[in-house]
Design a protein around this motif. Structure first.
Motif, PDB file in Angstrom:
ATOM      1  N   ILE A 175      30.726  13.969  13.350  1.00  0.00           N
ATOM      2  CA  ILE A 175      30.317  12.961  12.367  1.00  0.00           C
ATOM      3  C   ILE A 175      28.890  12.561  12.687  1.00  0.00           C
ATOM      4  O   ILE A 175      28.565  12.182  13.819  1.00  0.00           O
ATOM      5  N   LYS A 176      28.030  12.649  11.678  1.00  0.00           N
ATOM      6  CA  LYS A 176      26.619  12.297  11.843  1.00  0.00           C
ATOM      7  C   LYS A 176      26.202  11.404  10.689  1.00  0.00           C
ATOM      8  O   LYS A 176      26.922  11.243   9.701  1.00  0.00           O
ATOM      9  N   THR A 177      25.005  10.847  10.816  1.00  0.00           N
ATOM     10  CA  THR A 177      24.444  10.050   9.727  1.00  0.00           C
ATOM     11  C   THR A 177      23.231  10.762   9.149  1.00  0.00           C
ATOM     12  O   THR A 177      22.642  11.652   9.787  1.00  0.00           O
ATOM     13  N   ARG A 178      22.885  10.360   7.951  1.00  0.00           N
ATOM     14  CA  ARG A 178      21.738  10.976   7.279  1.00  0.00           C
ATOM     15  C   ARG A 178      20.487  10.904   8.134  1.00  0.00           C
ATOM     16  O   ARG A 178      20.223   9.891   8.778  1.00  0.00           O
ATOM     17  N   GLY A 179      19.717  11.953   8.118  1.00  0.00           N
ATOM     18  CA  GLY A 179      18.470  11.987   8.864  1.00  0.00           C
ATOM     19  C   GLY A 179      18.589  12.545  10.271  1.00  0.00           C
ATOM     20  O   GLY A 179      17.582  12.954  10.866  1.00  0.00           O
ATOM     21  N   GLN A 180      19.797  12.554  10.803  1.00  0.00           N
ATOM     22  CA  GLN A 180      19.985  13.110  12.141  1.00  0.00           C
ATOM     23  C   GLN A 180      19.933  14.633  12.087  1.00  0.00           C
ATOM     24  O   GLN A 180      19.866  15.243  11.018  1.00  0.00           O
TER      25      GLN A 180
END
Lengths: 114, 116
Positions: A12-17
């Motif tokens: 699970i990641k967030t935008r921009g990573q």
């Protein structure tokens, strides 16, 4: 004979990573291909590596990159993650060489972007 | 351009029925390869068969059979006496003979549900 191993199974990641996925092919296999699978677009080819060189490339933006090591293990990197990158990423290996031999797939890495 | 069409999105049958999954392909290559893969709920794609464009012989493997017809650009897959364990998504795929055409082009898959 061990199959194709992909790590991690879930991410699970967030935008921009950015993210790096790993694939260990079947022992003796020199070709590694990567695919993105989404409900809307189905299975789409990302790229193929053979003997540490990219041999084929799909129609994905430059944010998607990969490499292959001398032991045939491969990594795929996605930078500046977008919501649309949420997908199951599948790695497949084959012996390589001239003929289109069957590819053997790993269980995939399920990437979710929040 | 290469393309694979699996017109059936979902099929539901009762155990022991025969079922045929359709696959139609487009390619300008004279040498090409066709594949079927199975994706059970666990997610791993399992290779079922590979056919090259010069071999139009039909193939049978247990309850599975494949009908390759170049005249209609089709490579259909039949499961005889289906079982619950056959429930999965089935993909047809195509690759060309050389260069960048060697990448696999996939159909969108047919989801098969075999009910007891």
């Amino acid at each position: 004979k061990a199959g194709v191993t992909q790590t991690p199974r879930y991410l699970i990641k967030t935008r921009g990573q950015q993210v790096t996925l790993s694939c260990s092919p079947i022992s003796g296999h020199r070709s590694v291909s990567w695919y993105q699978q989404t409900p809307g677009q189905g299975l789409q080819f990302l790229f193929e590596y053979f003997s540490e060189t990219q041999r084929n490339k799909g129609n994905f933006p430059g944010r998607f990159s990969g490499r292959q090591f001398s032991n045939s293990r491969s990594e795929m990197n996605v930078s500046t993650l977008e919501l649309g990158d949420s997908a199951l990423y599948l790695c497949a290996s084959s012996p390589g060489g001239g003929e289109n031999q069957p590819q053997h797939f790993g269980d995939g890495t399920r990437l979710s972007i929040l | 351009a290469q393309k694979v069409t699996q017109a059936q999105t979902e099929i539901s049958v009762v155990e022991k029925e025969d079922v045929t999954l359709d696959c139609v392909y487009e390619t300008r290559d004279t040498t090409y390869y066709l594949f079927w893969y199975k994706q059970p709920p666990s997610g791993e794609l399992v290779f079922l068969i590979r056919r090259n464009s010069f071999d139009e012989q039909n193939e049978i493997s247990g309850r599975y059979s494949w009908n390759f017809q170049k005249s209609t650009s089709s490579f259909n897959f039949t499961i005889t006496a289906s079982q619950v364990v056959d429930s999965a998504v089935y993909f047809c795929a195509l690759s060309g003979g050389a260069g960048n055409n060697r990448k696999l082009i996939w159909g969108l898959g047919t989801s098969l549900a075999v009910n007891p």
